[in-house]
Design a protein around this motif. Structure first.
Motif, PDB file in Angstrom:
ATOM      1  N   PRO A  26      18.483 -15.424  48.147  1.00 25.94           N
ATOM      2  CA  PRO A  26      18.010 -14.329  47.479  1.00 25.94           C
ATOM      3  C   PRO A  26      17.424 -13.157  48.309  1.00 25.94           C
ATOM      4  CG  PRO A  26      17.168 -16.317  46.631  1.00 25.94           C
ATOM      5  CD  PRO A  26      17.845 -16.535  47.906  1.00 25.94           C
ATOM      6  N   GLU A  30      18.635  -9.162  48.003  1.00 22.87           N
ATOM      7  CA  GLU A  30      17.704  -7.993  48.083  1.00 22.87           C
ATOM      8  C   GLU A  30      17.979  -7.042  49.105  1.00 22.87           C
ATOM      9  OE1 GLU A  30      15.089  -7.442  45.901  1.00 22.87           O
ATOM     10  OE2 GLU A  30      15.995  -9.191  44.769  1.00 22.87           O
ATOM     11  N   ASN A  87      19.077  -3.598  39.237  1.00 18.04           N
ATOM     12  CA  ASN A  87      18.035  -4.195  39.858  1.00 18.04           C
ATOM     13  C   ASN A  87      17.147  -3.065  40.498  1.00 18.04           C
ATOM     14  OD1 ASN A  87      17.892  -7.431  39.729  1.00 18.04           O
ATOM     15  ND2 ASN A  87      20.181  -6.845  40.029  1.00 18.04           N
ATOM     16  N   CYS A  91      14.486  -1.055  37.404  1.00 16.26           N
ATOM     17  CA  CYS A  91      13.306  -1.951  37.669  1.00 16.26           C
ATOM     18  C   CYS A  91      13.292  -3.159  36.744  1.00 16.26           C
ATOM     19  CB  CYS A  91      12.047  -1.047  37.230  1.00 16.26           C
ATOM     20  SG  CYS A  91      11.967   0.604  38.394  1.00 16.26           S
ATOM     21  N   LYS A  93      15.105  -7.251  36.704  1.00 14.70           N
ATOM     22  CA  LYS A  93      16.003  -8.358  37.285  1.00 14.70           C
ATOM     23  C   LYS A  93      17.366  -8.423  36.510  1.00 14.70           C
ATOM     24  CE  LYS A  93      16.159 -12.930  38.977  1.00 14.70           C
ATOM     25  NZ  LYS A  93      15.964 -14.159  39.006  1.00 14.70           N
ATOM     26  N   VAL A  95      21.332 -10.045  36.838  1.00  8.52           N
ATOM     27  CA  VAL A  95      22.375 -10.804  37.616  1.00  8.52           C
ATOM     28  C   VAL A  95      23.673 -10.744  36.696  1.00  8.52           C
ATOM     29  CG1 VAL A  95      23.053 -13.273  38.077  1.00  8.52           C
ATOM     30  CG2 VAL A  95      20.733 -12.674  37.887  1.00  8.52           C
ATOM     31  N   PRO A 115      23.223 -10.066  43.434  1.00  8.05           N
ATOM     32  CA  PRO A 115      23.080 -11.232  42.441  1.00  8.05           C
ATOM     33  C   PRO A 115      24.159 -11.431  41.558  1.00  8.05           C
ATOM     34  CG  PRO A 115      20.818  -9.915  42.775  1.00  8.05           C
ATOM     35  CD  PRO A 115      22.032  -9.297  43.400  1.00  8.05           C
TER      36      PRO A 115
END
Length: 121
Positions: A26, A30, A87, A91, A93, A95, A115
């Motif tokens: 992860p 990022e 993402n 703002c 999360k 996938v 992701p």
């Protein structure tokens, strides 16, 4: 493709690019989303998010949901850029779930460092 030597080299290089291991942490995702490379892709493809009225606030406060990208041309660059864009710029999360073939396509598979999961899972 002239000789068999060139054809063999092309097949070998394509196979290596399609199957070599990629990092899956992860933390790496990022970094990839905030990388200079990703920023250059946004600029090259003139990628923009357009929020009307209070749509951004509604999305940020919403329960988890499923979103679908519109049909695309030969390469789904804009759909794949929506993963880091949502993402970083949205703002929240997010996938992505690109087609399973994207995970084995040379060069295009590097976009799966963002992701993402296979659609068959």
């Amino acid at each position: 493709f002239g000789s068999w030597k060139i054809r063999t080299a092309a097949v070998l290089i394509s196979t290596i690019l399609a199957y070599h291991p990629l990092p899956s942490s992860p933390e790496f995702s990022e970094k990839a989303m905030a990388s200079t490379y990703t920023q250059c892709l946004y600029k090259y493809f003139s990628y923009r998010f357009v929020w009307k009225n209070d749509a951004l606030q509604k999305v940020q406060n919403a329960e988890p949901f499923l979103a679908a990208g519109p049909p695309h041309g030969v390469l789904p660059i804009a759909n794949l850029l929506s993963i880091p864009g949502t993402n970083v710029l949205g703002c929240m999360k997010f996938v992505g779930a690109p087609a399973s073939i994207v995970f084995r396509t040379p060069f295009l598979r590097y976009m799966t460092l963002y992701p993402s999961i296979h659609v068959d899972r």
